[in-house]
Design a protein around this motif. Structure first.
Motif, PDB file in Angstrom:
ATOM      1  N   ASP A 206       0.851  -1.191   0.000  1.00 42.83           N
ATOM      2  CA  ASP A 206       0.000   0.000   0.000  1.00 42.83           C
ATOM      3  C   ASP A 206       0.884   1.237   0.000  1.00 42.83           C
ATOM      4  OD1 ASP A 206      -2.240  -1.670   0.425  1.00 42.83           O
ATOM      5  OD2 ASP A 206      -2.014  -1.518   2.607  1.00 42.83           O
ATOM      6  N   LEU A 207       0.327   2.351  -0.488  1.00 42.16           N
ATOM      7  CA  LEU A 207       1.066   3.608  -0.485  1.00 42.16           C
ATOM      8  C   LEU A 207       0.173   4.726   0.039  1.00 42.16           C
ATOM      9  CD1 LEU A 207       3.392   5.477  -1.038  1.00 42.16           C
ATOM     10  CD2 LEU A 207       2.903   5.320  -3.506  1.00 42.16           C
ATOM     11  N   GLY A 208       0.333   5.017   1.331  1.00 42.51           N
ATOM     12  CA  GLY A 208      -0.361   6.139   1.937  1.00 42.51           C
ATOM     13  C   GLY A 208       0.462   7.405   1.769  1.00 42.51           C
ATOM     14  N   LEU A 209      -0.201   8.520   1.508  1.00 38.86           N
ATOM     15  CA  LEU A 209       0.482   9.772   1.195  1.00 38.86           C
ATOM     16  C   LEU A 209       0.024  10.885   2.121  1.00 38.86           C
ATOM     17  CD1 LEU A 209       0.013   9.567  -2.666  1.00 38.86           C
ATOM     18  CD2 LEU A 209       2.106   9.032  -1.402  1.00 38.86           C
ATOM     19  N   GLY A 210       1.000  11.622   2.646  1.00 38.85           N
ATOM     20  CA  GLY A 210       0.701  12.768   3.480  1.00 38.85           C
ATOM     21  C   GLY A 210       1.326  14.030   2.924  1.00 38.85           C
ATOM     22  N   ARG A 211       0.827  15.174   3.384  1.00 39.26           N
ATOM     23  CA  ARG A 211       1.287  16.471   2.878  1.00 39.26           C
ATOM     24  C   ARG A 211       2.264  17.153   3.822  1.00 39.26           C
ATOM     25  NH1 ARG A 211      -2.035  22.013   2.325  1.00 39.26           N
ATOM     26  NH2 ARG A 211      -2.894  21.221   4.279  1.00 39.26           N
ATOM     27  N   ALA A 212       2.291  16.758   5.096  1.00 43.58           N
ATOM     28  CA  ALA A 212       3.157  17.420   6.070  1.00 43.58           C
ATOM     29  C   ALA A 212       4.617  16.989   5.870  1.00 43.58           C
ATOM     30  CB  ALA A 212       2.697  17.065   7.474  1.00 43.58           C
ATOM     31  N   PRO A 213       5.565  17.731   6.427  1.00 40.48           N
ATOM     32  CA  PRO A 213       6.970  17.334   6.287  1.00 40.48           C
ATOM     33  C   PRO A 213       7.377  16.175   7.174  1.00 40.48           C
ATOM     34  CG  PRO A 213       6.810  19.335   7.580  1.00 40.48           C
ATOM     35  CD  PRO A 213       5.426  19.053   7.067  1.00 40.48           C
ATOM     36  N   GLY A 214       6.617  15.918   8.239  1.00 43.02           N
ATOM     37  CA  GLY A 214       6.985  14.838   9.155  1.00 43.02           C
ATOM     38  C   GLY A 214       8.167  15.183  10.033  1.00 43.02           C
ATOM     39  N   THR A 215       8.394  16.478  10.260  1.00 46.99           N
ATOM     40  CA  THR A 215       9.543  16.879  11.054  1.00 46.99           C
ATOM     41  C   THR A 215       9.421  18.352  11.434  1.00 46.99           C
ATOM     42  OG1 THR A 215      11.948  16.797  11.174  1.00 46.99           O
ATOM     43  CG2 THR A 215      10.989  17.538   9.077  1.00 46.99           C
ATOM     44  N   ASP A 216      10.497  18.916  11.981  1.00 49.41           N
ATOM     45  CA  ASP A 216      10.532  20.315  12.387  1.00 49.41           C
ATOM     46  C   ASP A 216      11.132  21.189  11.278  1.00 49.41           C
ATOM     47  OD1 ASP A 216      13.616  20.706  13.009  1.00 49.41           O
ATOM     48  OD2 ASP A 216      13.008  18.753  13.810  1.00 49.41           O
ATOM     49  N   GLN A 217      11.115  22.506  11.491  1.00 45.76           N
ATOM     50  CA  GLN A 217      11.546  23.446  10.466  1.00 45.76           C
ATOM     51  C   GLN A 217      13.010  23.262  10.087  1.00 45.76           C
ATOM     52  OE1 GLN A 217       9.563  25.709   8.890  1.00 45.76           O
ATOM     53  NE2 GLN A 217      11.277  26.296   7.566  1.00 45.76           N
ATOM     54  N   ARG A 218      13.882  23.052  11.069  1.00 44.64           N
ATOM     55  CA  ARG A 218      15.307  22.909  10.777  1.00 44.64           C
ATOM     56  C   ARG A 218      15.574  21.659   9.947  1.00 44.64           C
ATOM     57  NH1 ARG A 218      19.285  23.260  15.814  1.00 44.64           N
ATOM     58  NH2 ARG A 218      18.274  25.311  15.850  1.00 44.64           N
ATOM     59  N   THR A 219      14.940  20.544  10.324  1.00 46.80           N
ATOM     60  CA  THR A 219      15.125  19.305   9.562  1.00 46.80           C
ATOM     61  C   THR A 219      14.481  19.423   8.191  1.00 46.80           C
ATOM     62  OG1 THR A 219      15.013  18.141  11.683  1.00 46.80           O
ATOM     63  CG2 THR A 219      14.910  16.796   9.697  1.00 46.80           C
ATOM     64  N   TRP A 220      13.377  20.133   8.125  1.00 51.04           N
ATOM     65  CA  TRP A 220      12.715  20.413   6.842  1.00 51.04           C
ATOM     66  C   TRP A 220      13.705  21.046   5.873  1.00 51.04           C
ATOM     67  CZ3 TRP A 220      11.559  25.091   4.362  1.00 51.04           C
ATOM     68  CH2 TRP A 220      10.547  25.062   3.401  1.00 51.04           C
ATOM     69  N   THR A 221      14.517  21.974   6.371  1.00 46.81           N
ATOM     70  CA  THR A 221      15.534  22.607   5.527  1.00 46.81           C
ATOM     71  C   THR A 221      16.605  21.609   5.120  1.00 46.81           C
ATOM     72  OG1 THR A 221      15.156  24.730   6.642  1.00 46.81           O
ATOM     73  CG2 THR A 221      17.202  24.499   5.397  1.00 46.81           C
ATOM     74  N   ALA A 222      17.020  20.758   6.047  1.00 44.85           N
ATOM     75  CA  ALA A 222      18.046  19.756   5.744  1.00 44.85           C
ATOM     76  C   ALA A 222      17.577  18.738   4.715  1.00 44.85           C
ATOM     77  CB  ALA A 222      18.466  19.041   7.030  1.00 44.85           C
ATOM     78  N   LEU A 223      16.264  18.531   4.639  1.00 48.54           N
ATOM     79  CA  LEU A 223      15.712  17.617   3.637  1.00 48.54           C
ATOM     80  C   LEU A 223      15.710  18.220   2.232  1.00 48.54           C
ATOM     81  CD1 LEU A 223      12.644  16.236   5.627  1.00 48.54           C
ATOM     82  CD2 LEU A 223      14.596  14.885   4.841  1.00 48.54           C
ATOM     83  N   ARG A 224      16.109  19.491   2.122  1.00 50.33           N
ATOM     84  CA  ARG A 224      16.125  20.204   0.836  1.00 50.33           C
ATOM     85  C   ARG A 224      14.721  20.329   0.253  1.00 50.33           C
ATOM     86  NH1 ARG A 224      20.625  20.047   2.839  1.00 50.33           N
ATOM     87  NH2 ARG A 224      22.603  20.044   1.707  1.00 50.33           N
ATOM     88  N   ARG A 225      13.751  20.475   1.127  1.00 47.70           N
ATOM     89  CA  ARG A 225      12.377  20.611   0.658  1.00 47.70           C
ATOM     90  C   ARG A 225      12.185  21.905  -0.110  1.00 47.70           C
ATOM     91  NH1 ARG A 225       7.134  18.642   3.186  1.00 47.70           N
ATOM     92  NH2 ARG A 225       6.480  20.784   2.900  1.00 47.70           N
TER      93      ARG A 225
END
Length: 332
Positions: A106-125
């Motif tokens: 199965d493939l469930g999809l979400g819209r949130a980053p699943g993390t905090d702002q600093r890690t969001w930046t590290a993910l290169r979002r």
């Protein structure tokens, strides 16, 4: 007690304070095996990043590992946070899984980053990625179909696998999008209960049939701590509250036991307890009765249980106790 509502599991690959990540992964394998024996419908794994108590960040890799150690239970993402990735890459990952383990993924999809702002930046979002979520879901669905929407580009593997998609949400946005696209909808009531009933009602009222899903299908998340005694269950709930407090308030700093106790004795504890609002706690009969009531209240077609027990052995026991009390689970 027998119920017509199937049970599933969301496994966060939780890492206890005295446990290693390797032990958590071994526990995830054993949990999936126990779920398979107990008749649960599926086990999903959630993409989170930079949370010391959750080890399911590389979701597709963990699914592959568990699938290789189980035989028939459905496995999937609950979910992949699609704005962190390109639809083509996710199609290739889950196309690989579906090819290796047919009719199990199965493939469930979400819209949130699943993390905090600093890690969001590290993910290169890409800052605009969340705004493109509806378009990316449609693109991913088409990449997994028989005809790619991208001229000259094909997901290999992935194309033609038709991996079933599920939309995850904790607000009306996800409910409305799932209804518009005719996809099953999973509400994250196990940690974000506020809009549960409104979101389900919106989804059912606005649902448009699709090739994947002719009728609306709702999966509702609910916490579970089933134990041999009420005292053990209560102690495990308190441990879960402490884990939540660390996750909510401890990012970027180390909280002592005294810090956590102080937080839970303060008004900030309300945020922790709201996240645990829909949690069944107690001996098996008590847990089963709570879940029956929750299923009736929400009208959910399926319950996805999150076993909050504080250690791998206790989570395994919770899974087994609930399966034994719930009775024969409906066939897949």
């Amino acid at each position: 007690m027998a119920s017509s509502v199937p049970l599933s599991i969301l496994d966060l690959a939780a890492v206890g304070r005295e446990e290693t990540i390797a032990a958590s992964f071994a526990g995830s394998v054993e949990l999936a095996r126990a779920a398979e024996r107990g008749g649960y419908r599926r086990v999903w794994y959630a993409e989170h990043h930079n949370i010391s108590s959750i080890a399911s960040s590389a979701t597709a890799v963990l699914i592959a590992h568990v699938a290789a150690h189980t035989e028939k239970i459905r496995l999937g993402a609950g979910g992949v946070m699609l704005p962190n990735h390109s639809p083509l890459v996710i199609a290739e990952q889950f196309g690989t899984l579906a090819t290796l383990h047919p009719d199990r993924i199965d493939l469930g999809l979400g819209r949130a980053p699943g993390t905090d702002q600093r890690t969001w930046t590290a993910l290169r979002r890409d800052p605009a990625a969340s705004e493109r979520f509806p378009q990316d879901v449609v693109e991913l669905q088409r990449v997994l179909s028989d005809e790619s929407p991208l001229p000259g580009i094909k997901a290999i593997p992935g194309a033609g696998t038709h991996v079933p998609l599920y939309l995850l949400g904790s607000s009306l946005f996800g409910a409305e999008l799932a209804a518009e696209l005719g996809l099953p909808y999973a509400f994250a009531s196990h940690f974000a209960p506020r809009f549960l009933h409104e979101a389900i009602a919106t989804y059912r009222e606005r649902f448009k049939p699709s090739g994947q899903q002719p009728e609306p299908y709702v999966i509702a998340g609910v916490g579970v701590i089933a134990a041999e005694t009420e005292e053990s269950a209560a102690a495990q709930l308190e441990a879960a509250r402490r884990v939540r407090a660390r996750a909510l308030f401890g990012r970027g700093r180390r909280l002592s036991d005294e810090d956590v106790t102080a937080l839970l004795d303060s008004p900030q504890a309300a945020a922790v307890d709201e996240m645990l609002a829909y949690t069944a706690v107690g001996i098996p009969d008590q847990v089963a009765a709570y879940l029956e009531g929750f299923a009736g209240d929400t009208g959910a077609d399926e319950l996805i249980t999150v076993h909050y027990s504080d250690t791998v052995p206790n989570r395994l026991r919770s899974v087994e106790l609930l399966a034994g009390t719930w009775g024969p689970l409906p066939a897949r």
